[in-house]
Design an enzyme around this catalytic site. Sequence first.
Site, mmCIF file in Angstrom:
data_model
loop_
_atom_site.group_PDB
_atom_site.id
_atom_site.type_symbol
_atom_site.label_atom_id
_atom_site.label_comp_id
_atom_site.label_asym_id
_atom_site.label_seq_id
_atom_site.Cartn_x
_atom_site.Cartn_y
_atom_site.Cartn_z
ATOM 1 C CB CYS A 158 -6.462 -4.977 5.890
ATOM 2 S SG CYS A 158 -7.473 -3.839 6.837
ATOM 3 C CB CYS A 166 -7.231 -1.816 4.345
ATOM 4 S SG CYS A 166 -6.451 -1.899 5.967
#
Length: 102
Positions: free
Chosen positions: A30, A33
């Site tokens: 991600c 992230c």
Amino acid sequence: MAEVVSKENFEELVIKSEKPVLLDFWASWCGPCQSQTPVIEEFSKENPDIFVGKVNVDTEPELAMKYKVMSIPTLIVLKNGEKVASKVGFSTKEELKKLVEG
């Protein structure tokens, strides 16, 4: 430093914590992230009165399901073992502080 939270240590680190808890639900694939990680680490160092944990949704799907995490990064605040706030998406340190303080 943010600690790795798993279903094995969840009760001890999160539920039994006497400090407010900030959990970062994330995954290695991600992009947002990855951008959130240095902010989380800096926030953790600057706020020793808050327990900061990281939950990898790929290795801990049960915890992600428990808190109904559908998108990542998701940040969840718990106090006395109860969820009190959450936010989806990238957050600045200031936004993290506001989220935890409620």
